[in-house]
Design a protein around this motif. Structure first.
Motif, mmCIF file in Angstrom:
data_model
loop_
_atom_site.group_PDB
_atom_site.id
_atom_site.type_symbol
_atom_site.label_atom_id
_atom_site.label_comp_id
_atom_site.label_asym_id
_atom_site.label_seq_id
_atom_site.Cartn_x
_atom_site.Cartn_y
_atom_site.Cartn_z
ATOM 1 N N UNK A 125 55.506 51.368 26.132
ATOM 2 C CA UNK A 125 55.783 50.021 25.625
ATOM 3 C C UNK A 125 54.999 49.714 24.350
ATOM 4 N N UNK A 126 54.741 50.745 23.525
ATOM 5 C CA UNK A 126 54.032 50.531 22.253
ATOM 6 C C UNK A 126 54.741 49.406 21.479
ATOM 7 N N UNK A 127 54.038 48.527 20.764
ATOM 8 C CA UNK A 127 52.600 48.609 20.468
ATOM 9 C C UNK A 127 51.692 47.881 21.458
ATOM 10 N N UNK A 128 52.155 47.600 22.694
ATOM 11 C CA UNK A 128 51.284 46.904 23.629
ATOM 12 C C UNK A 128 50.090 47.796 23.988
ATOM 13 N N UNK A 129 48.861 47.287 23.820
ATOM 14 C CA UNK A 129 47.689 48.115 24.141
ATOM 15 C C UNK A 129 47.562 48.355 25.648
ATOM 16 N N UNK A 130 46.829 49.393 26.005
ATOM 17 C CA UNK A 130 46.671 49.759 27.422
ATOM 18 C C UNK A 130 46.060 48.612 28.242
ATOM 19 N N UNK A 131 45.149 47.821 27.617
ATOM 20 C CA UNK A 131 44.478 46.777 28.402
ATOM 21 C C UNK A 131 45.391 45.607 28.761
ATOM 22 N N UNK A 132 46.633 45.586 28.244
ATOM 23 C CA UNK A 132 47.558 44.539 28.674
ATOM 24 C C UNK A 132 48.183 44.887 30.033
ATOM 25 N N UNK A 133 47.818 46.033 30.596
ATOM 26 C CA UNK A 133 48.410 46.457 31.874
ATOM 27 C C UNK A 133 47.438 46.354 33.048
ATOM 28 N N UNK A 134 46.243 45.801 32.795
ATOM 29 C CA UNK A 134 45.315 45.564 33.912
ATOM 30 C C UNK A 134 44.394 44.406 33.572
ATOM 31 N N UNK A 135 43.739 43.853 34.588
ATOM 32 C CA UNK A 135 42.717 42.817 34.400
ATOM 33 C C UNK A 135 41.674 42.945 35.490
ATOM 34 N N UNK A 136 40.424 42.866 35.083
ATOM 35 C CA UNK A 136 39.316 42.792 36.044
ATOM 36 C C UNK A 136 38.529 41.548 35.670
ATOM 37 N N UNK A 137 38.361 40.653 36.631
ATOM 38 C CA UNK A 137 37.752 39.358 36.327
ATOM 39 C C UNK A 137 36.599 39.104 37.298
ATOM 40 N N UNK A 138 35.384 38.957 36.749
ATOM 41 C CA UNK A 138 34.243 38.545 37.573
ATOM 42 C C UNK A 138 34.003 37.065 37.287
ATOM 43 N N UNK A 139 34.051 36.244 38.336
ATOM 44 C CA UNK A 139 33.945 34.797 38.165
ATOM 45 C C UNK A 139 32.727 34.258 38.909
ATOM 46 N N UNK A 140 31.967 33.403 38.226
ATOM 47 C CA UNK A 140 30.948 32.616 38.915
ATOM 48 C C UNK A 140 31.261 31.148 38.634
ATOM 49 N N UNK A 141 31.051 30.310 39.632
ATOM 50 C CA UNK A 141 31.404 28.905 39.450
ATOM 51 C C UNK A 141 30.517 27.998 40.266
ATOM 52 N N UNK A 142 30.528 26.725 39.880
ATOM 53 C CA UNK A 142 29.799 25.720 40.636
ATOM 54 C C UNK A 142 30.690 24.479 40.756
ATOM 55 N N UNK A 143 30.663 23.876 41.936
ATOM 56 C CA UNK A 143 31.457 22.678 42.171
ATOM 57 C C UNK A 143 30.566 21.540 42.630
ATOM 58 N N UNK A 144 30.898 20.332 42.194
ATOM 59 C CA UNK A 144 30.106 19.153 42.562
ATOM 60 C C UNK A 144 31.063 18.045 42.990
ATOM 61 N N UNK A 145 30.880 17.575 44.229
ATOM 62 C CA UNK A 145 31.677 16.452 44.729
ATOM 63 C C UNK A 145 30.727 15.302 45.030
ATOM 64 N N UNK A 146 30.498 14.408 44.066
ATOM 65 C CA UNK A 146 29.556 13.303 44.298
ATOM 66 C C UNK A 146 30.041 12.383 45.411
ATOM 67 N N UNK A 147 31.348 12.291 45.605
ATOM 68 C CA UNK A 147 31.922 11.535 46.722
ATOM 69 C C UNK A 147 33.276 12.146 47.030
#
Lengths: 138, 400
Positions: free
Chosen positions: B334-356
């Motif tokens: 599928x050129x010119x699509x680069x190889x990295x358009x065929x995978x994803x690795x995602x490391x996520x850190x998050x914080x949530x706050x519910x004051x009420x």
């Protein structure tokens, strides 16, 4: 003054709720519930009494200490799980959330006035059980 | 089934059933709920929900309002209107998210079963049904490997029928959903499965799906499995254009395994998906790769510090071609699509706050390798996509 009223009302009471009792309106025929039934009712999975009439569920706010204790001890789950279940149902159209009341007094009044209703009361707050019925759990 | 049909269904349902119900104030019950969410996204490379790599993007808003009505002890109706602005993927126009009638045959603790008819949310994995409701999400962005935004219109809702049951079994209960219907077919579906706005369009679709979730120990342990099969009929453009696809059906098969453990302080969740795509009948550019399998999974940990604060840690992995996990073969095909358009690795850190209970705020960081789920609508030139990128996101939600 409020203490006087409390003492006065205590003297008038013929019976009082035991530790975190499940209460129902007087027209509900069931005398006892098992834990699975209670969990299904408060999760809003089961919506009718065995006689076919709709169940009206009343709960205290998520962060109320009595709600916490009731959910953990009687339903044996955590309040956030119950909230997740209700949210999932409300935002998919597949079910409802219970009616939230502000405090124990309102809980008592709403359950006493609403046919087919269920809720819970705490032990320290002694209330007359003339207009609602406490049910056994097994 | 279209909106007109649904509204006709509703009006007839109302006129037939509401009169006796309305006369009894204790049985009838109307409720209204809603929410509004605003997000902010900043990326160092690539775009998400608008031109986020410039100075950040506020082009992410979700608002919904729903109502439900209990006609009698067996029959309910419910509907939700939803508006979503998400960069160039969603324009914010209000859509009928769901509108259904729900009839309960039996309603006991050992088996509560019924049927739902109308526009229905698709019971896909743990989160799909409420993917647009921030209060129900563990993070600002759901794990994109399974809940990728581009395919949301296919996954979102379906016009059809669901037979459901809550069935008591040893140790807990089963949530069973069996669905048959017609998935939505719009331009975003073409972007997802045809890599762009195709000359013709999908003019018909059908799908069926089954999901079973076993809930043990009051839901402390939840184990789910889902199987689905969708077919989309492609109608080439008229008059015929060069490089169009052939008339035929694109077929999707989905298989998901889900698991969750709910403790008091923490929740661990994992889901695994195989998503088979079959383009054989469409030919065209896909003749070089007529069948592929997308493989996705994530592992997620939520930790509740107290009733206000929550932390999130997640690893999310997607391979657009299971047999070519690093995209090297596909990059040639599928050129010119680069190889990295065929995978994803995602490391996520998050914080949530519910004051009420009515307000929720979140912040999260994504460290991403690969661009498989970077929306083409917001990243129009695939050769400009960068393999390594970071997303910083903020979100505020209010509900009523």
């Amino acid at each position: 003054m409020s203490l006087l009223i409390l003492v006065f009302s205590l003297c008038l009471n013929t019976s009082s709720a035991v530790a975190d009792s499940v209460i129902v309106s007087m027209d509900v025929e069931e005398l006892s519930f098992n834990k699975n039934f209670l969990l299904a009712v408060f999760s809003m999975r089961v919506t009718r009494w065995p006689d076919g009439r709709p169940i009206k569920v009343f709960v205290l706010p998520d962060r109320h200490p009595v709600h916490h204790r009731f959910v953990k001890q009687h339903l044996q789950i955590f309040p956030y799980q119950l909230r997740n279940n209700w949210d999932r149902q409300v935002y998919t159209g597949t079910g409802e959330a219970p009616v939230q009341v502000d405090d124990i007094d309102e809980m008592y009044i709403k359950v006493s006035q609403t046919p087919g209703s269920i809720g819970y009361l705490s032990a320290p707050k002694e209330l007359s059980l003339k207009e609602v019925r406490s049910v056994d759990e097994y | 089934m279209n909106i007109n049909y649904l509204s006709a269904l509703f009006v007839s349902g109302l006129s037939l059933l509401s009169l006796p119900a309305l006369s009894d104030p204790h049985i009838s019950d109307l409720s209204i709920n809603g929410f509004i969410t605003q997000g902010f996204f900043y990326t160092d490379e690539n775009n998400i929900y608008g031109q986020s790599s410039d100075n950040g993007s506020f082009e992410f808003r979700e608002a919904g309002i729903n109502t439900s009505y209990r006609f009698n002890s067996r029959l309910r109706g419910a509907a939700q209107l939803m508006s979503r602005k998400a960069g160039a993927v969603d324009d914010g126009n209000p859509k009928l998210d769901y509108a259904l009638l729900d009839y309960r045959f039996t309603d006991s603790v050992d088996n509560a079963a019924g049927i739902r008819l109308g526009r229905l949310k698709i019971p896909f994995g743990f989160y799909n049904e409420t993917r647009d409701v921030a209060f129900t999400r563990p993070s600002i962005m759901l794990p994109q490997s399974l809940y990728f935004d581009q395919a949301r219109d296919v996954e979102l809702s379906i016009d059809g029928v669901i037979v459901y049951s809550y069935l008591e079994v040893p140790g807990g209960w089963l949530d069973i959903d069996l669905l048959y219907g017609k998935p939505q077919t719009d331009t975003n579906v073409e972007y997802t499965y045809l890599s762009g706005d195709a000359p013709g369009k999908f003019d018909d679709s059908m799908g069926y799906l089954g999901r079973v979730i076993y809930n043990a120990d009051g839901g402390r342990v939840r184990l789910g499995a889902m199987l689905a099969n969708y077919e989309f009929s492609y109608q080439p453009a008229k008059p015929a254009v060069f490089l169009d696809f052939d008339k035929g059906n694109m077929k999707l098969d989905l298989f998901i395994l889900s698991a969750q453990y709910n403790a008091e302080k923490w929740t661990a969740t994992a889901e695994y998906m195989l998503h088979d795509l079959d383009w054989r009948e469409l030919g065209g550019v896909f003749a070089v790769s007529p069948q592929t399998t997308i493989e996705s999974y994530y592992l997620q940990l939520q930790y509740r510090i107290d009733q206000n604060w929550e932390l999130l840690l997640r690893y999310d992995d997607m391979r657009l071609d299971k047999d070519d996990p690093n995209g090297t073969t596909n990059a040639i095909l599928f050129a010119p699509k680069p190889a990295h358009t065929f995978y994803s690795e995602d490391i996520t850190v998050g914080v949530g706050w519910k004051p009420n209970p009515d307000w929720s705020f979140r912040a999260e960081l994504h460290n991403v390798k690969g661009t498989a789920w970077a929306a083409e609508q917001d990243n129009t030139d695939p050769t400009e996509l960068r393999k390594y990128w970071n997303i910083f996101a903020l979100q505020a939600t209010y509900r009523f």
